[in-house]
Design a protein around this motif. Structure first.
Motif, PDB file in Angstrom:
ATOM      1  N   ASP A  46       0.849  -1.184   0.000  1.00 49.69           N
ATOM      2  CA  ASP A  46       0.000   0.000   0.000  1.00 49.69           C
ATOM      3  C   ASP A  46       0.890   1.241   0.000  1.00 49.69           C
ATOM      4  OD1 ASP A  46      -2.317   1.416  -0.120  1.00 49.69           O
ATOM      5  OD2 ASP A  46      -2.867   1.164   1.974  1.00 49.69           O
ATOM      6  N   ALA A  47       0.337   2.367  -0.393  1.00 51.66           N
ATOM      7  CA  ALA A  47       1.080   3.625  -0.432  1.00 51.66           C
ATOM      8  C   ALA A  47       0.433   4.616   0.525  1.00 51.66           C
ATOM      9  CB  ALA A  47       1.090   4.197  -1.843  1.00 51.66           C
ATOM     10  N   THR A  48       1.258   5.506   1.079  1.00 49.77           N
ATOM     11  CA  THR A  48       0.773   6.541   1.976  1.00 49.77           C
ATOM     12  C   THR A  48       1.355   7.880   1.553  1.00 49.77           C
ATOM     13  OG1 THR A  48       0.585   7.228   4.282  1.00 49.77           O
ATOM     14  CG2 THR A  48       2.646   6.160   3.634  1.00 49.77           C
ATOM     15  N   GLU A  62      -2.520  -1.467   6.581  1.00 46.67           N
ATOM     16  CA  GLU A  62      -3.113  -0.204   7.027  1.00 46.67           C
ATOM     17  C   GLU A  62      -2.728   0.071   8.475  1.00 46.67           C
ATOM     18  OE1 GLU A  62      -4.514   1.784   4.962  1.00 46.67           O
ATOM     19  OE2 GLU A  62      -4.925   0.427   3.297  1.00 46.67           O
ATOM     20  N   ASN A  63      -2.714  -0.964   9.305  1.00 45.31           N
ATOM     21  CA  ASN A  63      -2.329  -0.798  10.706  1.00 45.31           C
ATOM     22  C   ASN A  63      -0.848  -0.437  10.830  1.00 45.31           C
ATOM     23  OD1 ASN A  63      -4.890  -1.307  11.659  1.00 45.31           O
ATOM     24  ND2 ASN A  63      -4.523  -3.489  11.924  1.00 45.31           N
ATOM     25  N   ILE A  64       0.002  -1.044   9.997  1.00 43.82           N
ATOM     26  CA  ILE A  64       1.435  -0.721  10.015  1.00 43.82           C
ATOM     27  C   ILE A  64       1.649   0.738   9.610  1.00 43.82           C
ATOM     28  CG2 ILE A  64       3.657  -1.202   8.915  1.00 43.82           C
ATOM     29  CD1 ILE A  64       2.888  -3.360  10.854  1.00 43.82           C
ATOM     30  N   ILE A  65       0.961   1.190   8.569  1.00 42.83           N
ATOM     31  CA  ILE A  65       1.077   2.584   8.137  1.00 42.83           C
ATOM     32  C   ILE A  65       0.593   3.517   9.241  1.00 42.83           C
ATOM     33  CG2 ILE A  65       0.140   4.292   6.528  1.00 42.83           C
ATOM     34  CD1 ILE A  65       0.313   2.143   4.357  1.00 42.83           C
ATOM     35  N   HIS A  66      -0.482   3.141   9.916  1.00 43.31           N
ATOM     36  CA  HIS A  66      -0.984   3.943  11.035  1.00 43.31           C
ATOM     37  C   HIS A  66       0.059   4.022  12.143  1.00 43.31           C
ATOM     38  CE1 HIS A  66      -3.674   5.686  13.971  1.00 43.31           C
ATOM     39  NE2 HIS A  66      -3.355   4.707  14.801  1.00 43.31           N
ATOM     40  N   LEU A  85       6.203   9.343   9.508  1.00 49.62           N
ATOM     41  CA  LEU A  85       5.651   9.964   8.300  1.00 49.62           C
ATOM     42  C   LEU A  85       4.476  10.880   8.616  1.00 49.62           C
ATOM     43  CD1 LEU A  85       5.598   6.970   5.800  1.00 49.62           C
ATOM     44  CD2 LEU A  85       7.159   8.885   5.807  1.00 49.62           C
ATOM     45  N   ALA A  86       4.366  11.351   9.853  1.00 49.53           N
ATOM     46  CA  ALA A  86       3.177  12.093  10.238  1.00 49.53           C
ATOM     47  C   ALA A  86       3.306  13.597  10.036  1.00 49.53           C
ATOM     48  CB  ALA A  86       2.845  11.807  11.700  1.00 49.53           C
TER      49      ALA A  86
END
Length: 141
Positions: free
Chosen positions: A5-7, A119-123, A131-132
């Protein structure tokens, strides 16, 4: 098995003319990063950052392709991945002419339950301020 996934990460407004970093999705200037994890929830690879206007699938093409014998789970932004990777699984979309059946809905639900790991890892990455926050360093286009 890989889950991809990308963020996007917000950046300051670039000083040069042109808008390669403008993301319509986030309504601002961003950089896009792709995250790949294995089925155990461990981060396997994090891509370099690309301008926010670059599509997720284009970021995938610029990375090292995963081995052909591994299964790859992606979201709907990666339609067309089956040309590059035969063992890819992605959700099916509804069209005007063809409605999705209950079997396809079950497939999409099972895929979403498996993909929630990335999604949980990106969160978590964003929670620990990796990355916030706004990225303020200089960038090369």
């Amino acid at each position: 098995m890989l889950i991809i996934d990308a963020t996007e990460q917000e950046i300051e407004c670039p000083k040069h003319k042109g808008k390669p970093y403008y993301s319509r999705k986030k309504k601002g200037n961003t950089m896009k990063t792709e995250v790949r994890i294995n089925d155990k929830g461990r981060i396997v690879q994090v891509s370099k950052s690309y301008p926010g206007s670059v599509h997720d699938f284009k970021v995938f093409k610029h990375q090292i392709l995963p081995p052909q014998d591994s299964k790859v789970l992606v979201d709907s932004g990666y339609h067309g991945i089956y040309r590059d990777h035969k063992k890819s699984v992605y959700p099916y979309k509804n069209t005007k002419c063809q409605k999705i059946t209950s079997v396809v809905k079950d497939h999409n639900t099972l895929l979403a339950k498996t993909r929630i790991k990335v999604e949980n890892i990106i969160h978590n990455i964003q929670t620990f301020n990796i990355l916030a926050h706004k990225y303020r360093n200089q960038r090369k286009i």
